[in-house]
Design a protein around this motif. Structure first.
Motif, short mmCIF file in Angstrom:
data_model
loop_
_atom_site.label_atom_id
_atom_site.label_comp_id
_atom_site.label_asym_id
_atom_site.label_seq_id
_atom_site.Cartn_x
_atom_site.Cartn_y
_atom_site.Cartn_z
N TYR A 137 10.52 4.67 -0.31
CA TYR A 137 9.63 3.52 -0.46
C TYR A 137 10.40 2.21 -0.33
CZ TYR A 137 6.91 -0.22 -2.43
OH TYR A 137 6.29 -1.44 -2.61
N VAL A 138 11.60 2.17 -0.89
CA VAL A 138 12.45 0.98 -0.70
C VAL A 138 12.66 0.74 0.79
CG1 VAL A 138 14.76 0.03 -1.04
CG2 VAL A 138 13.61 1.18 -2.93
N VAL A 180 4.07 6.91 -3.64
CA VAL A 180 5.20 7.38 -4.45
C VAL A 180 4.65 8.05 -5.71
CG1 VAL A 180 7.28 6.66 -5.70
CG2 VAL A 180 6.61 5.47 -3.60
N PRO A 181 5.12 9.25 -6.08
CA PRO A 181 6.20 10.04 -5.48
C PRO A 181 5.68 11.22 -4.65
CG PRO A 181 5.82 10.82 -7.69
CD PRO A 181 4.77 9.75 -7.43
N THR A 182 4.36 11.30 -4.43
CA THR A 182 3.82 12.49 -3.78
C THR A 182 4.24 12.60 -2.32
OG1 THR A 182 1.79 11.26 -3.35
CG2 THR A 182 1.83 12.65 -5.32
N VAL A 183 4.22 11.47 -1.60
CA VAL A 183 4.55 11.46 -0.18
C VAL A 183 5.93 10.86 0.06
CG1 VAL A 183 3.88 10.61 2.10
CG2 VAL A 183 2.12 11.34 0.48
N LEU A 184 6.21 9.75 -0.56
CA LEU A 184 7.49 9.06 -0.41
C LEU A 184 8.29 9.15 -1.69
CD1 LEU A 184 6.31 5.77 1.37
CD2 LEU A 184 7.34 7.77 2.46
N LEU A 194 0.83 -1.21 0.00
CA LEU A 194 0.00 0.00 0.00
C LEU A 194 0.87 1.26 0.00
CD1 LEU A 194 -2.85 -0.97 2.50
CD2 LEU A 194 -2.97 -0.83 0.01
N CYS A 195 2.03 1.18 0.64
CA CYS A 195 2.93 2.34 0.67
C CYS A 195 3.39 2.72 -0.74
CB CYS A 195 4.14 2.07 1.55
SG CYS A 195 3.77 2.06 3.32
N GLY A 196 3.37 1.77 -1.68
CA GLY A 196 3.75 2.08 -3.05
C GLY A 196 2.84 3.10 -3.69
#
Length: 336
Positions: free
Chosen positions: A105-106, A96-100, A91-93
């Motif tokens: 992300y890696v 990317v790239p707005t927040v992480l 979900l963290c993907g």
């Protein structure tokens, strides 16, 4: 100045949480490095072995065997560590790239693939008056399996250029954790009564080991200079993502433990072992699994999460312990 303790009591600030924050702040401004860092690492190693010897001497053999036999609990904790966390990593993907950034992300994916902590999970379980024997078995199982599963999970979540993972982690678990614990069990007839009489003083040992680990971890980050590689807004966003991850896993772990009918003493290690991630295991793994990536940025999410979990779980452990002291005796726990 005389009113400061009363003020802290009024706003319900745990002094131990303040001690963790003070230790982290000290490491940020006065980090340990060089020969002193090597000496601190050796001291932590000895302290951890002594702590597990005490755990072994304090627990009855029946309690230890019951902890190993509670397979339902171990499966749940492993599921949280190696299934639920990687799902959150996917979900963290979406951030990317707005927040992480891609590099962060890696780091988040790497964090979600790691095994649970050992010493802090068990120390917090003990402070919370939970099932310590089960916590020892669950966190040890997590770390042994993590040596095999973490590289696989990282490769599934991100593209890495890794190599074969060293078996040093397995050796350390056996020599520093399981061997002292077994020796403590074998010596219970001679030292068990002494351990029970000095329970209060040995509780300081538990807290001291955690504070030493915090200082060593933050010193590593300060010396490597990772705090200068990101802007403050980006670090703030990363803190929010880590906080959301920790809060979600803590809430789901507690909900799953209650819904599956575990008693209070077993809910404690499920929450602590399931929600924590090992910095001690993660940093050596990062040098192999994140080859070709910025290792400093790759471990930053883990370092921030690690400090956050220590502070949060220290507060939760004291809350659990307070409830135990005031609660009425509960029905016998479910055993596998």
């Amino acid at each position: 100045m005389a009113n400061i303790p009363a003020l802290l009591a009024r706003i319900r600030v745990d002094p131990y949480v303040l001690a963790i924050l003070a230790t982290a702040g000290t490491a940020a401004f006065l980090p340990v490095h060089g020969i002193a860092a090597a000496g601190l690492e050796r001291a932590i190693t000895v302290a951890i072995a002594l702590l597990f010897f005490v755990y072994g001497a304090r627990l009855s053999t029946k309690e230890a065997l019951d902890g190993a036999r509670n397979w339902r609990m171990h499966l749940l904790i492993l599921g949280i560590t190696f299934v639920l966390f990687p799902l959150f990593g996917l979900l963290c993907g979406l951030l990317v790239p707005t927040v992480l950034t891609p590099e962060l992300y890696v780091g988040m994916a790497f964090l979600c693939a790691l095994p649970s902590t050992v010493q802090s999970s068990i120390a917090f379980t003990s402070l919370a008056r939970g099932n310590v024997a089960a916590a020892i078995c669950a966190s040890s199982f997590s770390n042994v399996l993590g040596v095999l599963l973490a590289p696989l999970l990282v490769s599934m979540l991100v593209t890495t250029r890794g190599g074969a993972l060293s078996t040093d982690a397995v050796r350390d678990i056996v020599l520093l954790l399981l061997v002292p614990f077994v020796l403590g069990q074998l010596s219970r007839r001679w030292v068990g009564e002494w351990v029970r009489r000095h329970k209060r003083g040995l509780g300081l040992l538990e807290r001291g080991v955690i504070l030493m680990a915090v200082y060593a971890a933050f010193s590593t980050g300060t010396v490597s200079g990772i705090w200068h590689q990101l802007t403050l807004p980006r670090i703030g966003m990363l803190l929010l993502v880590d906080a959301a991850l920790l809060a979600s896993v803590l809430a789901l772990s507690s909900l799953l433990a209650r819904s599956m009918g575990f008693g209070r003493a077993d809910q404690v290690p499920i929450v602590f072992c399931g929600s924590q991630k090992s910095l001690a295991t993660g940093l050596p793994m990062a040098t192999v699994l994140l080859t070709g990536q910025s290792v400093g940025l790759g471990v930053l999410p883990l370092m921030l999460y690690h400090q956050m979990q220590l502070i949060t779980c220290a507060w939760l452990a004291r809350r659990f312990a307070g409830r135990e002291l005031t609660a009425a005796p509960e029905p016998k726990q479910i055993r596998a």
